[in-house]
Enzyme design. Structure first.
Site, short mmCIF file in Angstrom:
data_model
loop_
_atom_site.label_atom_id
_atom_site.label_comp_id
_atom_site.label_asym_id
_atom_site.label_seq_id
_atom_site.Cartn_x
_atom_site.Cartn_y
_atom_site.Cartn_z
N ARG A 76 1.01 -1.53 0.24
CA ARG A 76 -0.04 0.00 -0.10
C ARG A 76 1.26 1.18 0.23
NH1 ARG A 76 -1.70 2.72 4.05
NH2 ARG A 76 -1.57 0.91 5.49
N TYR A 128 -15.92 17.13 -15.94
CA TYR A 128 -16.35 15.38 -15.62
C TYR A 128 -17.43 15.51 -14.69
CZ TYR A 128 -15.42 10.46 -15.56
OH TYR A 128 -16.56 8.49 -15.44
N ASP A 200 -6.76 18.83 -15.51
CA ASP A 200 -6.79 17.57 -15.71
C ASP A 200 -6.41 17.95 -17.07
OD1 ASP A 200 -8.22 15.07 -16.79
OD2 ASP A 200 -9.85 15.28 -15.32
N LYS A 225 -7.99 6.04 -20.07
CA LYS A 225 -7.78 6.54 -20.73
C LYS A 225 -6.80 5.53 -21.96
CE LYS A 225 -11.77 8.05 -19.26
NZ LYS A 225 -12.06 7.55 -17.82
#
Length: 411
Positions: A76, A128, A200, A225
């Site tokens: 982690r 978004y 972004d 993406k």
């Protein structure tokens, strides 16, 4: 938010960028060898492995109770497959640090986690949907206020910035209308007020645009993406050149636990090797599709920054290497025509998401932005009949024929 010193010399970001690239260049990063670096960058792999191994480990052995056996302790916190991808992303972005997250939204949330109660955010009107939700519904509960403005207008950004503004957050190109933000100008506006700028960069990808090189403090990608590129892994990243910001983002990554797993890290790293090659094809196909749309009588408006008529074309030509793989458009027949167009397609798939090798089509008001109210859709400029195309890397003629098939079917 603990804000770094954003003081600048008298030379603006825009002036520095203009000095770095000739006026004849399309974008600032079209000849920097990303196609080669995409294949060879990253950390040195053990045992001379050509491909980054998948380390499916949760934990690592200590030499003793007080000494680690090697570099890693618990996955982690740090993990070799993920760390290799992070090194690649930092290189792609022109940054020095990057953190990979379980999704693009987890990466965006990590940026917003820098905020403190009493902080103010200036953000775009067109965002978004889930990003909008975080700013509208989640962070206000913690004392964060938000102003949504037309971020394509640097003066509007300057006017919206207040004494308590800690962050300016933009997308460029925006989702879904492909509006263009002048990153250098907005960076100067943010830094003049000691605020951070986060961008972004998902719709462009680091193959076409690098916000950090244009003055942004943080660059966010949905690795799902274009970077991953094959619609088989969900991930996100935050890159920066600032060591203090990187430490805060990294701490959020391991304390909140939204890490990218080793298998997803492997898939994204594999996809990243062909990013530049794929983006070249995406851009070429999109120009052909956008031209087809623009010349058809059934189409009312085409949103594509590669057209000189697009209001952001000049800025896009200056700060992007090419105009991207996305195009949005409105049909003369409105929402009924949009429904018929989508139904008439054979090669292009109806689905949310973007940036994969396959072409996808969606109607934002009914799909990705379905939770927006009518007022929110109107404020964001999203017409109910707007269609968004993520143009893939199929054969150009096949895509053009499919678009014509869909358009002819609604006449």
């Amino acid at each position: 938010m603990t804000v770094r010193d954003t003081s600048k010399s008298d030379e603006s970001t825009a002036d520095r960028n203009e000095a770095d690239a000739s006026e004849d260049d399309v974008g600032a990063n079209d000849s920097d060898g990303l196609d080669t670096r995409a294949i060879h960058s990253g950390r040195e792999n053990p045992n001379d492995a050509l491909v980054t191994p998948i380390y499916a480990n949760a934990t690592y052995e200590y030499d003793s109770s007080t000494r680690l056996g090697g570099e890693y302790r618990y996955s982690r916190m740090d993990a070799p497959t993920r760390n290799d991808l992070e090194a690649v992303v930092a290189d792609f972005e022109g940054g020095t640090h990057a953190s990979a997250f379980a999704s693009g939204m987890a990466a965006i949330d990590a940026v917003f986690s820098l905020l403190e109660s009493g902080d103010h955010v200036v953000a775009g009107k067109s965002l978004y949907a889930e990003t909008y939700d975080l700013l509208a519904d989640v962070y206000p509960k913690y004392g964060v206020s938000v102003s949504h403005v037309d971020v394509t207008d640097p003066d509007a950004v300057r006017d919206a910035i207040r004494e308590d503004t800690a962050l300016v957050y933009v997308e460029t190109p925006t989702n879904p209308l492909l509006r263009i933000v002048d990153i250098a100008a907005v960076a100067d506006a943010a830094h003049a007020a000691d605020a951070l700028l986060a961008v972004d960069n998902t719709f462009a990808s680091p193959a076409l645009q690098r916000p950090l090189e244009l003055g942004a403090d943080l660059s966010v990608e949905s690795l799902t993406k274009y970077v991953g590129g094959h619609s088989d892994a969900i991930g996100g990243s935050v890159a920066t050149r600032d060591a203090d910001l990187a430490a805060e983002i990294s701490r959020t990554q391991y304390t909140r636990g939204a890490i990218l797993g080793p298998f997803e890290s492997f898939l994204v790293r594999r996809g990243a090797k062909t990013l530049q090659a794929r983006m070249d094809r995406h851009c070429r196909n999109t120009r052909a599709v956008a031209t087809t749309l623009d010349s058809h009588e059934a189409v009312d408006t085409v949103h594509y920054p590669g057209f000189e008529s697009h209001p952001g074309h000049e800025v896009a030509a200056r700060q992007m290497a090419d105009f991207g793989g996305m195009v949005a458009f409105e049909l003369a027949g409105g929402v009924d025509a949009a429904t018929s167009f989508v139904a008439g397609l054979e090669t292009i798939t109806i689905a949310e998401s973007l940036g994969g090798v396959e072409s996808l089509v969606e109607v934002p008001a009914a799909m990705t932005h379905q939770d927006f109210t009518k007022a929110e859709l109107k404020d964001a400029g999203i017409d109910p009949g707007l269609v968004r195309l993520s143009v893939g890397i199929e054969r150009e003629d096949d895509l053009v024929a499919d678009v014509r098939r869909g358009l002819d079917g609604i006449l």
